[in-house]
Design a protein around this motif. Structure first.
Motif, short mmCIF file in Angstrom:
data_model
loop_
_atom_site.label_atom_id
_atom_site.label_comp_id
_atom_site.label_asym_id
_atom_site.label_seq_id
_atom_site.Cartn_x
_atom_site.Cartn_y
_atom_site.Cartn_z
N ALA A 1 -36.04 -19.03 -0.51
CA ALA A 1 -36.97 -19.96 -0.78
C ALA A 1 -36.52 -21.49 -0.79
CB ALA A 1 -37.39 -19.63 -2.19
N ALA A 2 -35.29 -21.59 -0.91
CA ALA A 2 -34.68 -23.09 -0.94
C ALA A 2 -34.50 -23.36 0.71
CB ALA A 2 -33.27 -22.77 -1.66
N VAL A 3 -34.13 -22.58 1.24
CA VAL A 3 -33.87 -22.79 2.74
C VAL A 3 -35.20 -22.91 3.47
CG1 VAL A 3 -33.23 -21.70 4.86
CG2 VAL A 3 -31.95 -21.21 2.92
N GLN A 4 -36.44 -22.01 3.14
CA GLN A 4 -37.32 -22.30 3.81
C GLN A 4 -38.57 -22.87 2.69
OE1 GLN A 4 -38.82 -19.36 6.48
NE2 GLN A 4 -37.24 -18.12 6.07
N ALA A 5 -38.14 -24.00 2.27
CA ALA A 5 -38.98 -24.66 1.15
C ALA A 5 -40.57 -24.93 1.67
CB ALA A 5 -38.21 -26.09 0.72
#
Lengths: 382, 450
Positions: A98-102
């Motif tokens: 989720a942090a990578v594909q915010a």
């Protein structure tokens, strides 16, 4: 088993008496319904059972007794983690993704993380918090419980929860008082036994002299199971309940002892002494917890009986003394002398001990620090 | 005469004359053992008093003395040095009040290092037990003992949870000369005070960001000492704490939520009004106690609980949280909720890591590391982030709801104030209009400004 919160204990105060709301045969119908209801939730998340038990049962129930029974049944039941992947791994994978594909939609992120773990997205969603207490799968108690057993266990829980709020306990008991005294001493309680018929045991903690402390409540409550071993007992406890002091009365015949025996609370000091003596003096037998001995106005509870294997007339009683003062010791020794109990060896903890000069001459006394020396005990025996 | 330690108390044995012992501080006659007894806390005063009266005695109170190793020195910021100096000037007994994030743990470690005496650090939670133990080892090079969270290892420097400290002080009360009490505002009004009574430690250092007032403060002064040094957020903003802005976002319930909320509150108000008519001065806790004993009262309490759950994460808060997280997708954010259930709901819905008491130590540490490295975008918590936990730098705080009032809010805001050149922190508060939250938010801001 965690105790009941003060506000949730089924008990009331009436003119200075604390009256516990013990469960009896009148409670069996709703206990039956409750046990069946709990059983119905096997294989479902614990959260669902908890939610259900917050709602009323389809029959009349006394509120506080029901809450106590619910607490007990939830503790008795096992709950398992069911997940295709470790929930911690599921969380790290998904939340890192989720942090990578915010800026991507949630479903896309979940699908990507699930693919990394080789799972279907739904399986990842199920695994995410599967280890949380409420998400675990309820498996019920190890063995089926009857309404009668539940009632006894709840009553025991009520009594212990009340004793947890006690600052002082007096017990008048017949038979098998020794384990109670022993447990009290091992838990650091101040314990005096007045001789009588039956004898009276007075228990409190050192701090009780300053205020109504609950510091020893746990220790006082833990003594309760040992009373089941007494032939007959009456217990009077001074307890604080809802801001008021009251007296709790318990006695033999009260329905509060489940079948299981209490777990012994052993003393490392005594266990080590028994071991050391066996090595140092193979000709002597050491028997633990011999019968108590009456001496003047008090009762002595020796911890050991030391007996020569080839000459049984040579036998000595050994008592490991907890905290003492010189005045206490003087009194005790004079009582022992008056009672002609001259084969008792007292083992005194040096860290709580006065100097040699303070001891009456001729007393069989062994001083120790952390470890009782078996040779010194044999010397004292002469 | 001999003074001996007995389970958190001091016994005065074999006195030569009892007349010289009248009115000793804290001492009472204990008929059960036939001796004078006083709480261990009075040890130092007892020695002074007996000395003044010319009483001859042997002091056998101190427990086995453990050798303290050499400890690495701890550097302090100027205000931390000032706080330590103020504490030393107050006979090494007192409470220092410093904002969250200003380095209270470091200050305490410096006190331990410089005093170089056996020290016991009391901390409120298991999470902090671990954090303190690691901080002490990192700063001093000494691995401290741990008491609590399933561990029972006592060393010349030991960290204990409040609960374990309370349970074990009767055995350990004579082994430490310095007592450090983290989040000291938890003491002064409760059962756990006895832990401080049962220790002989003459040096006592309390740490808090939110000191208590009134009777609790007076009791805390007896147990630890008075407030000896105090700084607020404003005093450190700029150089030692990041400047920040607070944005209160007023939101509305949906019509369905509003109707449900009003019904629930009506149920509560009806019972509460009748209770107040009988006992106008009663507290909320007293109301809860009384209400729990009747069916009607329990229905009122259940309605109140449901209203809290409704307020915790209604539709508007869900939407607003999504907007805020999207707006600050490049910043590190901390989300604060009222309860664990909401923290998990937020975690699941917005894919952010929850930190709660149910998340184990290893996973928690791992999550904080990933957050620090920027590999997790946000953390959500109900209480774990409130007190003491050393959280890596974050720029945005979002208070979805709170349950513990102003003190909690001050602690939460402190979580985003770790300074960095050019940083300006942002704290959002989500408040539902025409509910108790409006007044709560006002009180929180006042507490922060105080």
């Amino acid at each position: 088993m965690p105790l009941l919160l003060e506000a949730a204990i089924p008990a009331r105060l009436d003119r200075g008496r604390i009256l516990p709301g013990f469960l009896d045969e009148r409670d069996q119908p709703w206990l039956h319904v409750l046990i069946d209801e709990v059983d119905r939730f096997r294989g479902r998340p614990l959260r669902e059972l908890q939610q259900r038990l917050r709602e009323p049962l389809p029959c009349a129930t006394p509120h506080f007794k029901l809450r106590a029974a619910v607490q007990l049944l939830l503790r008795l039941g096992n709950a398992e983690i069911k997940s295709e992947v470790s929930p911690a791994v599921a969380r790290e994978t998904l939340f890192s993704e989720a942090a990578v594909q915010a800026d991507r939609p949630r479903a896309v992120v979940v699908a990507a993380a699930a693919s990394t773990l080789g799972l279907a997205p739904a399986a990842l969603e199920r695994a995410l918090f599967a280890d949380l207490p409420g998400e675990r799968i309820f498996a019920g108690p190890d063995s089926p419980v009857s309404p009668h057993e539940v009632a006894l266990r709840v009553n025991h829980l009520i009594a212990r929860s009340l004793l947890f709020r006690a600052s002082r306990v007096r017990i008048r008991a017949e038979g098998a008082l020794r384990p109670v005294v022993r447990q009290a001493k091992l838990r650091g309680l101040i314990c005096t036994v007045e001789d009588g018929d039956p004898p009276v045991l007075d228990l409190s903690g050192p701090y009780a002299v300053f205020r109504r402390t609950l510091l020893y409540g746990r220790a006082l409550g833990e003594l309760l199971p040992f009373l089941a071993w007494c032939a007959r007992f009456e217990l009077r406890a001074t307890c604080m309940l809802r801001g008021q002091e009251g007296e709790l009365h318990l006695q033999s015949g009260d329905p509060l002892f489940p079948a299981s025996t209490p777990k012994p609370f052993d003393s490392k000091l005594e266990a080590r002494f028994a071991r050391d003596l066996k090595k140092a003096a193979p000709d002597w037998d050491l028997l633990r917890e011999p019968e108590p001995v009456r001496a003047g106005g008090t009762i002595v509870f020796p911890d050991f009986l030391l007996r020569h294997r080839f000459d049984p007339s040579r036998q000595f009683l050994i008592e490991v003394v907890g905290f003492w003062t010189p005045a206490y010791l003087q009194r005790k020794l004079s009582l022992l002398r008056a009672a002609k109990l001259d084969n008792l060896i007292l083992c005194l903890d040096e860290e709580r001990c006065c100097a040699d000069g303070d001891l009456p001459t001729g007393a069989r006394v062994v001083r120790f620090r952390r470890r009782i020396d078996p040779t010194a005990v044999l010397q004292a025996a002469g | 005469m001999r003074l001996v330690f007995d389970q958190g108390t001091i016994l005065l044995l074999e006195p030569e004359s009892s007349s010289a012992l009248a009115d000793l501080p804290g001492a009472l006659w204990d008929p059960r053992v036939g001796a004078l007894r006083c709480p261990a806390r009075f040890h130092q005063r007892l020695l002074a008093e007996l000395g003044q009266r010319g009483v001859r005695f042997e002091d056998e109170v101190a427990g086995p003395a453990d050798e303290l190793p050499t400890l690495l020195p701890t550097d302090l910021r100027p205000y931390q040095e000032a706080a330590l100096a103020a504490w030393a000037l107050a006979d090494r007994r007192g409470v220092t009040v410093l904002p969250t994030g200003s380095g209270k743990t470091r200050l305490a470690i410096a006190a331990v290092t410089r005093m170089h005496v056996p020290a016991l650090c009391l901390v409120p939670t298991r999470v902090l037990l671990d954090q303190w133990a690691r901080a002490i080892q990192e700063c001093t090079g000494f691995a401290p003992g741990r008491l609590g969270d399933g561990e029972h290892q006592v060393e010349p420097i030991t960290v204990a949870t409040f609960e374990s400290g309370w349970r074990h002080m009767r055995e350990l009360g004579n082994r430490f000369q310095l007592l450090v009490v983290d989040e000291a505002h938890h003491f002064g009004a409760g059962l756990r005070d006895e832990a401080l009574d049962m220790s002989i430690a003459p040096m006592r250092l309390g740490l808090t960001a939110t000191p208590p007032t009134g009777q609790t403060a007076a009791r805390l002064a007896e147990l630890i000492g008075p407030t000896v040094y105090e700084l607020r957020v404003d005093d450190l903003t700029g150089e030692f704490l990041a400047p920040f802005d607070t944005v209160v976002l007023h939101l509305d319930f949906t019509p369905v939520e509003r109707a449900e909320y009003e019904t629930l509150m009506a149920t509560l108000r009806d019972v509460l009004r009748r209770f107040r008519a009988v006992d106008p001065g009663a507290t909320w806790q007293e109301f809860v106690r009384v209400a729990a004993r009747t069916d009607e009262g329990r229905r009122a309490l259940a309605a109140w609980h449901r209203s809290r759950r409704l307020l915790a994460f209604p539709h508007a808060k869900r939407q607003m949280l999504a907007n805020l997280l999207a707006r600050h997708r490049d910043a590190r954010a901390l989300v604060f909720t009222a309860d664990n259930a909401t923290a998990y709901a937020v975690g699941r819905e917005h894919l952010i890591m929850p930190l709660t008491c149910h998340i184990g130590r290893k996973e928690r540490e791992r999550a904080l590391t990933l957050f620090k490295e920027g590999k997790l975008r946000a953390l959500v918590s109900a209480q774990v982030l409130n007190e003491g936990l050393d959280v890596p730098d974050a720029e945005v705080g979002i208070v979805v709801a709170g349950s513990k009032g102003e003190r909690e809010h001050v602690q939460r805001v402190g979580r985003v104030l770790r300074p960095r050149p050019g940083k300006r922190a942002l704290v959002y508060e989500l408040v539902v209009r025409a509910t108790g939250e409006v007044q709560q938010a006002r009180r929180r801001r006042n507490a922060l400004a105080a």
